[in-house]
Enzyme design. Sequence first.
Site, short mmCIF file in Angstrom:
data_model
loop_
_atom_site.label_atom_id
_atom_site.label_comp_id
_atom_site.label_asym_id
_atom_site.label_seq_id
_atom_site.Cartn_x
_atom_site.Cartn_y
_atom_site.Cartn_z
N ASP B 52 -60.68 2.79 -30.16
CA ASP B 52 -59.68 2.94 -29.57
C ASP B 52 -59.99 1.05 -30.18
OD1 ASP B 52 -59.60 2.80 -25.83
OD2 ASP B 52 -60.20 4.88 -28.14
N HIS B 54 -57.86 -2.12 -29.64
CA HIS B 54 -56.85 -2.68 -28.40
C HIS B 54 -56.83 -4.21 -29.46
CE1 HIS B 54 -56.73 -0.65 -25.08
NE2 HIS B 54 -58.30 0.20 -25.17
N ASP B 80 -55.03 3.38 -28.65
CA ASP B 80 -55.13 2.45 -28.49
C ASP B 80 -55.45 1.40 -28.87
OD1 ASP B 80 -56.94 3.16 -24.88
OD2 ASP B 80 -55.34 3.52 -25.90
N ASP B 83 -52.63 -3.89 -26.88
CA ASP B 83 -53.64 -4.52 -25.61
C ASP B 83 -54.91 -4.88 -24.85
OD1 ASP B 83 -51.73 -2.00 -22.91
OD2 ASP B 83 -50.32 -4.55 -23.88
N ARG B 84 -55.00 -6.27 -24.41
CA ARG B 84 -56.60 -6.56 -24.77
C ARG B 84 -56.38 -7.71 -25.44
NH1 ARG B 84 -59.15 -2.95 -21.45
NH2 ARG B 84 -58.30 -1.77 -20.34
N ASN B 112 -53.42 5.92 -24.42
CA ASN B 112 -52.63 5.68 -23.66
C ASN B 112 -51.98 4.72 -22.80
OD1 ASN B 112 -55.52 5.38 -23.14
ND2 ASN B 112 -55.16 4.57 -20.45
N HIS B 113 -52.55 3.10 -24.21
CA HIS B 113 -52.25 2.45 -23.90
C HIS B 113 -50.69 1.97 -25.09
CE1 HIS B 113 -54.84 -0.66 -22.32
NE2 HIS B 113 -55.16 0.52 -21.67
N HIS B 162 -56.96 11.66 -27.75
CA HIS B 162 -57.41 9.80 -27.84
C HIS B 162 -58.31 10.60 -26.13
CE1 HIS B 162 -57.10 6.05 -26.14
NE2 HIS B 162 -57.15 6.36 -24.80
N ARG B 214 -59.31 7.08 -12.71
CA ARG B 214 -58.29 5.78 -13.72
C ARG B 214 -56.38 6.34 -12.61
NH1 ARG B 214 -59.88 4.60 -19.22
NH2 ARG B 214 -61.41 6.03 -19.33
N HIS B 241 -61.66 5.96 -25.58
CA HIS B 241 -60.88 6.17 -24.67
C HIS B 241 -61.81 5.35 -23.59
CE1 HIS B 241 -58.02 6.63 -21.50
NE2 HIS B 241 -58.67 7.43 -20.47
#
Lengths: 324, 362
Positions: B52, B54, B80, B83-84, B112-113, B162, B214, B241
């Site tokens: 990830d 991000h 990923d 995001d973030r 998953n993002h 992932h 989750r 992940h």
Amino acid sequence: MDRDDAVRSTNDDALVCKLSAATTGYLADPFVSVLLKRLPHRVAPIMHRGTYVRTAALDALVARFMGVAAAAGRRSQVVSLGAGSDTRFLLLKEGRRNPGLYVEIDFPQITSKKAMALARGRTTKPLLGDFQVGAGGAEIIAQDYWLLAGDLRNFASEILPRLVRMGLQPSEPTLFLSECVMIYLDPTVSDAIVAAAASEFSAPFFVTYEQILPDDAFGRVMISNLKARNIELPGIFAHPTLHSQVERYMSAGFTVARAIDINEVWDKHISLEEKARLARLEIFDEVEEWVLLSRHYCISWTAKVSDGSGLSQELALRGWLSSD
Amino acid sequence: MAWDLDALIEKAQRRELLPENTIRELCNKAKELLLSEDNVRHVQAPVTVVGDVHGQFYDVLEIFRIGGQCPDTNYVFLGDYVDRGYYSVETITLLLCLKVRYPDRVTLVRGNHECRAVTQVYGFYNECCEKYKGGLVWSYFTDVFDYLVLAVVISDTILCIHGGLSPSLHTLDQIRVIDRFREIPHDGPMADLVWSDPQQVDGDEISGFTLSPRGAGYIFGEDVTRHFLEINGFGHICRAHQLCMEGYQILFDDMLSTVWSAPNYCYRVGNMASLLEIGPGLERYFNVFAACPDDQRTSDPQGGEVSFKALVQELLMEEDERKSKDFQKSYDSYSQNVALDVQDTGIVTNFRTSKTLSQYFI
């Protein structure tokens, strides 16, 4: 931006989180929008959950305190230190569950904005009843609610004597609330506040929510990130662990004390129904970060209950944060 | 603007935003490429696996410094990308440019993002709207996400995904037949691949699959992992992940590992990150690194004063170029002035570009 300005700015952050949590559905709070009209930026789900948990825990402790006082037929008093934009009094008053007296103290820069908003708000003004605005618009004095301007560095020397002169009864059960407040004060000052509460009052209670654990990677980064905003946490080094949070009260003369971290609050004191309700509000993909963040925040609470005060020591301690 | 990928990559590396129609073109080319890639893509070692990131753009540049530039090093990214972090747009732009430029040297797996629902909650959608004044660019990117592959097999031996395993997927062929060209569903094998987690070291030992905290995917144990490896003839599973304080984690007697490549995650966690470098003989080495030093995170590609010469040059610039410079200006001023108008009076409280805006309870 000087140190005090930086500390005052923390109220802005908390207010944004509170409004966002309310509009997303985590909290029912129709009053926070009186104090903040719109959200300047998005707030992450982890912050929503944390805002919800801290509010729930403090609400439970305040309610329990009032239950203890009422069970003994006594008037309850709450003194909220550095209350900022907190809406707790309004919510209690609206639900007719407010204590005999609710006092909020903060810097005049903060109380004046709040006083103006409350005095003019269509939904808030009726809750104040008959009130006077004082100190050039920086204070509200009502029958069961005082919004007062002050500097907590003068708590023992100026604020407390003034409260007593105004009618705060040291013989009645009194809860002091510090929600991310004492952490910004020099430890000698916060110790003096805790000591004054213990010694000047017959039945003092104290509840604190603040950061702990400065020494691990997360703690070090947190301290350095806040420093970049000119925010220091002198209190975190004086009371860095759950154990030292308990110690700070016991050594000041309180008789019972407990401290738990936010993980424990979430895991053990938030019902499954509530968790399911929150899960339906939005996606939450921050499990590891939540655990890490929550480890660094604690709720600590304490009471000094002497025999013959009519207040059960066991009830004061065991009853707080349990479901009975 | 003439289509010059190398020029675009250079711009992207300087954290300059590309114009909206360029992004559209880039995404179209990426989709064409990815359409021909199988759900399970096969690559040969040596290769470096990245977890990830991000949106932590400067740390992505650090990854290329440490792991080697494209195309010298063969890369597999495990998802990923967005995001973030504050620079999801720049991060995914750079990675897509590199993928289109060096399709055989860069592999992009879906995380998953990489979906519409999550990016609307965790920042990518907002960032696209701020930087491109509208949601069109976000839709270009999320359309590309639908095309990203689901798994990679390195030298027929190491499976890379992932998240983790699925109770619905026992063989590689079952992964191959998934229709991946869609938004990630809430459940089912495609969701499990990007959401599942292995059972942690300090948890109670489980067998089979259990529900994940989750809210999507499963937690799976050592027995399931061993079974999957045996049936499919693999030696190891590498996934991402999950945040790892040390940058990586090895589980189940080295049958599975987690690689995490976002150091000081969210500018808050204080963790290390790593790259998994797989050598020609399939030797595995976790190259651990810390966050890019603060003094290398420059904010302003345009610098301070504008000279007369520069002004004249600007006047002589072509229409397209001028447009892209203009909107570069508005982007920079956004990132430099994080303003908070808490009383809605028009008076703003200016913080220094703050990493802590609503990241802590204070």
